[in-house]
Design a protein around this motif. Sequence first.
Motif, PDB file in Angstrom:
ATOM      1  N   VAL A 190       0.846  -1.186   0.000  1.00  0.00           N
ATOM      2  CA  VAL A 190       0.000   0.000   0.000  1.00  0.00           C
ATOM      3  C   VAL A 190       0.884   1.239   0.000  1.00  0.00           C
ATOM      4  N   GLU A 191       0.772   2.004  -1.079  1.00  0.00           N
ATOM      5  CA  GLU A 191       1.569   3.226  -1.204  1.00  0.00           C
ATOM      6  C   GLU A 191       0.832   4.429  -0.628  1.00  0.00           C
ATOM      7  N   SER A 192       1.602   5.411  -0.213  1.00  0.00           N
ATOM      8  CA  SER A 192       1.043   6.678   0.243  1.00  0.00           C
ATOM      9  C   SER A 192       2.071   7.773   0.032  1.00  0.00           C
ATOM     10  N   GLY A 193       1.624   9.010   0.096  1.00  0.00           N
ATOM     11  CA  GLY A 193       2.540  10.135   0.034  1.00  0.00           C
ATOM     12  C   GLY A 193       2.560  10.912  -1.261  1.00  0.00           C
ATOM     13  N   GLY A 194       1.812  10.478  -2.247  1.00  0.00           N
ATOM     14  CA  GLY A 194       1.791  11.196  -3.509  1.00  0.00           C
ATOM     15  C   GLY A 194       1.050  12.520  -3.389  1.00  0.00           C
ATOM     16  N   GLY A 195       1.119  13.323  -4.456  1.00  0.00           N
ATOM     17  CA  GLY A 195       0.414  14.587  -4.459  1.00  0.00           C
ATOM     18  C   GLY A 195       0.928  15.517  -5.531  1.00  0.00           C
ATOM     19  N   LEU A 196       0.474  16.750  -5.450  1.00  0.00           N
ATOM     20  CA  LEU A 196       0.866  17.804  -6.380  1.00  0.00           C
ATOM     21  C   LEU A 196       1.948  18.636  -5.720  1.00  0.00           C
ATOM     22  N   VAL A 197       3.033  18.852  -6.450  1.00  0.00           N
ATOM     23  CA  VAL A 197       4.135  19.612  -5.872  1.00  0.00           C
ATOM     24  C   VAL A 197       4.738  20.490  -6.956  1.00  0.00           C
ATOM     25  N   GLN A 198       5.169  21.659  -6.560  1.00  0.00           N
ATOM     26  CA  GLN A 198       5.798  22.567  -7.513  1.00  0.00           C
ATOM     27  C   GLN A 198       7.197  22.087  -7.856  1.00  0.00           C
ATOM     28  N   ALA A 199       7.654  22.454  -9.017  1.00  0.00           N
ATOM     29  CA  ALA A 199       9.010  22.115  -9.426  1.00  0.00           C
ATOM     30  C   ALA A 199       9.999  22.602  -8.371  1.00  0.00           C
TER      31      ALA A 199
END
Length: 122
Positions: A5-14
């Motif tokens: 089970v993965e977690s921690g992804g998201g939208l992040v600025q360069a």
Amino acid sequence: QVQLVESGGGLVQAGGSLRLSCAASGRTFSMYAMGWFRQAPGNERTLVAAISWNGGSTYYRDSVKGRFTISRNNAKNTVYLQMNSLKPEDTGVYSCASGPAVSTYPADYDYWGQGTRVTGSL
């Protein structure tokens, strides 16, 4: 039944950072190598980083060397991917996988998580 089970992804600025986690259950985590794969839209799944059963050996895709770090905590049955200096081209669905040894080939891994999405924006 083996579960990843993965977690921690998201939208992040360069230029930003994310840490992905993959929690494993169902078999002896410490006996197996772990890999993080990325699949971008329209592209094949490719290995980003992998780590041997005891952490003594690691592999990184050239494009992430010096920016990403894979690690594992066998006491917690968890593998991590620290991603720094993120770029838009790092965007994709990141999946962890478990297999008998470090390999760049997806077919060499026998269990997979569902994936977590990482989006790097400009």
